[in-house]
Write an enzyme that holds these catalytic residues in place. Structure first.
Site, short mmCIF file in Angstrom:
data_model
loop_
_atom_site.label_atom_id
_atom_site.label_comp_id
_atom_site.label_asym_id
_atom_site.label_seq_id
_atom_site.Cartn_x
_atom_site.Cartn_y
_atom_site.Cartn_z
N ASN A 9 -1.46 1.51 -7.64
CA ASN A 9 -0.65 2.02 -6.54
C ASN A 9 0.57 1.10 -6.46
O ASN A 9 0.47 0.00 -5.93
CB ASN A 9 -1.46 1.99 -5.23
CG ASN A 9 -0.62 2.31 -4.02
OD1 ASN A 9 0.49 2.82 -4.13
ND2 ASN A 9 -1.16 2.03 -2.84
N LYS A 11 3.19 1.38 -4.75
CA LYS A 11 3.83 1.32 -3.42
C LYS A 11 5.35 1.43 -3.57
O LYS A 11 5.83 2.08 -4.48
CB LYS A 11 3.38 0.06 -2.67
CG LYS A 11 1.85 -0.07 -2.64
CD LYS A 11 1.34 -1.10 -1.67
CE LYS A 11 -0.19 -1.14 -1.73
NZ LYS A 11 -0.76 -2.02 -0.74
N HIS A 96 -3.50 6.73 2.62
CA HIS A 96 -3.44 5.27 2.50
C HIS A 96 -3.23 4.64 3.88
O HIS A 96 -2.50 5.19 4.71
CB HIS A 96 -2.32 4.86 1.54
CG HIS A 96 -2.40 3.41 1.16
ND1 HIS A 96 -1.95 2.41 1.98
CD2 HIS A 96 -2.94 2.81 0.08
CE1 HIS A 96 -2.20 1.24 1.40
NE2 HIS A 96 -2.80 1.46 0.25
N GLU A 98 -1.45 2.33 4.87
CA GLU A 98 -0.04 2.08 5.23
C GLU A 98 0.62 3.37 5.74
O GLU A 98 1.47 3.32 6.63
CB GLU A 98 0.72 1.51 4.01
CG GLU A 98 0.29 0.06 3.74
CD GLU A 98 0.35 -0.37 2.29
OE1 GLU A 98 1.01 0.30 1.48
OE2 GLU A 98 -0.27 -1.41 1.96
N GLU A 168 -10.75 1.18 1.08
CA GLU A 168 -9.83 0.05 1.14
C GLU A 168 -9.89 -0.58 2.52
O GLU A 168 -9.22 -0.09 3.45
CB GLU A 168 -8.40 0.53 0.85
CG GLU A 168 -8.23 1.15 -0.51
CD GLU A 168 -6.79 1.07 -0.99
OE1 GLU A 168 -6.58 0.54 -2.09
OE2 GLU A 168 -5.87 1.49 -0.26
N GLY A 174 -3.45 -6.52 0.27
CA GLY A 174 -2.29 -7.39 0.15
C GLY A 174 -2.46 -8.75 0.82
O GLY A 174 -1.50 -9.49 0.98
N SER A 214 -6.85 -6.36 -2.65
CA SER A 214 -6.81 -7.65 -3.35
C SER A 214 -7.76 -7.70 -4.55
O SER A 214 -8.35 -8.74 -4.84
CB SER A 214 -7.08 -8.80 -2.38
OG SER A 214 -6.09 -8.84 -1.36
P1 PGA Z 1 -3.58 -4.66 -2.98
O1 PGA Z 1 -3.34 -3.16 -2.43
O2 PGA Z 1 -4.29 -4.54 -4.29
O3 PGA Z 1 -2.17 -5.22 -3.13
O4 PGA Z 1 -4.38 -5.38 -1.97
C1 PGA Z 1 -4.31 -2.17 -2.61
C2 PGA Z 1 -3.82 -0.87 -2.01
O5 PGA Z 1 -3.25 -0.90 -0.91
O6 PGA Z 1 -3.99 0.21 -2.62
#
Ligand code: PGA
Length: 251
Positions: A9, A11, A96, A98, A168, A174, A214
């Site tokens: 992903n 982003k 997601h 976000e 997630e 993140g 992460s």
């Molecule tokens: P990350 O994000 O691996 O940077 O923690 C995962 C995601 O939001 O899909």
């Protein structure tokens, strides 16, 4: 049987030239080495058609990170599921955290998006996960169950079977703080139980459930070794070919 999958992903990262370079590198690395899972990259809308032109989708799947909750019309700035499909992409991340947090996506919006994605022939990678307060107050199993039920349980068993799920935990995205492999396994088994109660054991067993938050080369093997963890949805570590391939090789 369900598939093992590693999905990136990206982003809101990479300019188009940077994205093309990264996609080309990942495609070349996958073509050169044997790997034991499906691999997908989900990229910004602007990158979909150009990336589709440089990768071999038999080697590397391509998806969007979102789509609109309408098919076409006066929705300035939105990109619909049929538009995504017309680029050659075949996956779309939906729900997601976000999107839920910063863009107010609700279960009602997500039901529309899931329906339109499936109607356009896209495979949704549907994200669920609790926030830190819900992990700490012990409501996380109920929160995630409700997210699955509210956005997805209007689907027929046939349509549900087309989905990929991604657990997630928001507190792990993140942040560098990964769920332990046991925490991930407990939740994935819980989610599979929720699916089994509605759609039956076979549908539950056939659903790929990815872990995200992460995930990196150093922890992927331990996470993926768990029986109900079928791969990962990778944010930060999908932006460097070597890191992403390190996770792919965990299978
Ligand atoms: P990350 O994000 O691996 O940077 O923690 C995962 C995601 O939001 O899909």
């Amino acid at each position: 049987m369900r598939k093992n999958i590693v999905a990136g992903n990206w982003k809101m990262n990479t300019t188009l030239p940077e994205g093309l370079k990264l996609a080309d590198e990942v495609n070349a690395a996958l073509a050169a080495e044997k790997h034991n899972c499906d691999v997908i990259i989900c990229v910004p809308f602007t990158h979909l058609a150009p990336v589709a032109a440089v990768i071999d989708q038999n080697v590397l799947g391509l998806g969007a990170e979102n789509c609109a909750d309408h098919t076409s019309g006066a929705y300035t700035g939105e990109v619909s599921a049929p538009m995504v499909a017309s680029t050659g992409a075949t996956y779309v991340i939906l729900g997601h955290s976000e999107r839920r947090q910063y863009y107010g996506e609700t279960a009602a919006t997500l039901r529309e998006k899931v329906d339109l994605a499936l109607a356009a022939g896209l495979t949704p990678i549907f994200c669920i996960g609790e926030v830190l307060a819900e992990r700490e107050n012990g409501t996380y199993n109920d929160v995630v169950k409700a997210q699955v039920e509210d956005a997805l349980f209007h689907l027929s068993a046939e349509d549900f079977g087309k989905l990929i799920l991604a657990y997630e935990p928001v507190w792990a995205i993140g942040t560098g703080k990964t769920a332990t492999a046991d925490q991930a396994e407990d939740m994935h088994a819980h989610i599979r139980g929720v699916i089994a109660a509605k759609y039956g054991e076979q549908v539950a067993q056939d659903t790929s459930i990815l872990y995200g938050g992460s995930c990196k080369p150093s922890n992927a093997a331990e996470l993926f070794a768990k029986p109900d963890v079928d791969g990962g949805l990778i944010g930060g570590a999908s932006l460097k070919c070597a890191d992403f391939m390190g996770i792919v090789k965990a299978f």
